[in-house]
Design a protein around this motif. Structure first.
Motif, PDB file in Angstrom:
ATOM      1  N   ARG A 166       0.852  -1.182   0.000  1.00 32.47           N
ATOM      2  CA  ARG A 166       0.000   0.000   0.000  1.00 32.47           C
ATOM      3  C   ARG A 166       0.897   1.245   0.000  1.00 32.47           C
ATOM      4  N   PRO A 167       0.499   2.321  -0.677  1.00 27.89           N
ATOM      5  CA  PRO A 167       1.297   3.562  -0.659  1.00 27.89           C
ATOM      6  C   PRO A 167       1.104   4.304   0.662  1.00 27.89           C
ATOM      7  N   LEU A 168       1.466   3.613   1.755  1.00 23.62           N
ATOM      8  CA  LEU A 168       1.279   4.142   3.094  1.00 23.62           C
ATOM      9  C   LEU A 168       2.581   4.046   3.869  1.00 23.62           C
ATOM     10  N   SER A 169       2.884   5.076   4.634  1.00 19.15           N
ATOM     11  CA  SER A 169       4.020   5.045   5.550  1.00 19.15           C
ATOM     12  C   SER A 169       3.494   4.781   6.957  1.00 19.15           C
ATOM     13  N   LEU A 170       4.019   3.732   7.589  1.00 21.87           N
ATOM     14  CA  LEU A 170       3.638   3.361   8.943  1.00 21.87           C
ATOM     15  C   LEU A 170       4.792   3.658   9.882  1.00 21.87           C
TER      16      LEU A 170
END
Length: 363
Positions: free
Chosen positions: A328-332
């Protein structure tokens, strides 16, 4: 803590009382941008907001000195370059909570640590912390959850002695029907003003409301003795229906609005999670003077040059190793705690892979 627009500015903030540090290159280098000015004074409760697309990031940080009974708020409207003193509600406030209006902030109060006549409840400021108005005084208040579209819908939830909700900016409060039970967390849909969707976590159960919190339905329950310790939604939730929960020793993801879940990190202790849109591959640093405090800019601090992060005591996060996980184009951003030791991790693919995130070299 990642910036609210991390995908644009690659900026992280780190509070190590009495210091506030900032990185504009995803944690590679850090600068101290605030330090409490009195020896023995503490600084904590960082709150960050970006009220509009053409505005810089605004920071609020609370500082206090228990023995001297000194307390206040410092505010920066340019991501920490310059600071101005504001007024803390009183020494018994537990935290600050920002809205999408830069000047409107809230604070909560519970049983007093100090013998004052300040009272309990929730306070609101519409001038960036210069003055405060009590908007709830019937019970303790421990935490506040603010709609991401507060300027449109004026919606708030508060973890008081019981869950309460306001749809007029805190002027009046109601106890929702069918509310989640004790130990709840609240997370709004990024499109709350239009889809009216909000999630609430009980000790072991995740609830969902599609009418702004009037009614709730359970969507997922944990088995055994695990409980939900943290909750966050994808900033792209309207499109990808992705949400995350953390238990005492694992992080889980759902790609279908909470119906099914997969483990993306296991063997971690007391995880806490922040989710942002992923930054691009650009290594550009946001404009500014590098975070140096300008003379005469408010509370005394330091003009610190950039220093590289420390690499001591680092270990890579154990991967879940499960099939079905999706990029996913998500930064965690994940923090974990083992005893008195904290470790920090970062994923730029929605939790599929993880790397160490190095804290500033505080001492």
């Amino acid at each position: 803590m990642p910036s609210p627009v991390y995908e644009e500015d690659r900026t992280l903030f780190f509070v190590y009382s009495p210091q506030l540090w900032r990185s504009r290159d995803n944690g590679t280098t850090w600068q101290m941008i605030y330090r409490a000015s009195v020896i023995g004074e503490e600084a904590s409760d960082l709150a960050v907001v970006r009220a509009s697309e053409d505005a810089d990031v605004t920071l609020y940080i609370r500082h206090w000195h228990y023995r001297r009974k000194i307390y206040g708020i410092a505010r920066s409207t340019n991501a920490g370059i310059t600071w101005q003193e504001r007024t803390a509600c009183d020494p018994n406030c537990l935290g600050m909570f920002t809205t999408d209006r830069a000047e409107t902030i809230f604070a909560v109060r519970a049983e007093p640590l100090f013998p004052t006549e300040s009272g309990l409840g929730i306070l609101r400021s519409d001038d960036g912390g210069l003055s405060w108005q009590a908007v709830w005084d019937e019970t303790n208040a421990y935490f506040l959850y603010v709609s991401p579209t507060f300027a449109e819908d004026s919606t708030l939830y508060s973890l008081a002695d019981y869950l309460i909700r306001s749809t007029d900016g805190g002027m009046t409060w109601q106890r929702p029907e069918g509310e989640p039970g004790p130990g709840y967390l609240i997370m709004f849909s990024p499109n709350f003003a239009r889809d009216h969707t909000v999630f609430g976590a009980q000790v072991q159960t995740l609830f969902k409301s599609q009418d702004g919190g009037v009614t709730w339905q359970p969507v997922f329950g944990l088995g055994g003795e695990a409980h939900i310790a943290d909750l966050d939604l994808s900033p792209n939730f309207v499109e990808d229906r992705t949400l995350f929960i953390a238990t005492e020793n694992a992080v889980l993801v759902s790609y279908d609005d909470g119906a099914n879940w997969s483990v993306i990190a296991s063997g971690v202790q007391k995880p806490r999670l922040d989710v942002r849109r992923s930054a691009g591959d650009s290594n550009q640093v946001a404009p500014g003077n590098g975070g140096l405090r300008q003379q005469g800019s408010g509370p005394e601090g330091v003009a610190s040059p950039a220093v590289r992060a420390t690499f001591s005591h680092q270990a890579y996060l154990p991967l879940a190793g499960k099939t079905g996980l999706r990029t996913r184009p998500l930064s965690l951003f994940l923090s974990t705690q083992a005893g008195s030791n904290f470790h920090y991790y970062h994923s730029d693919d929605g939790g599929l892979t993880w790397n160490c995130l190095n804290a500033p070299p505080v001492s």
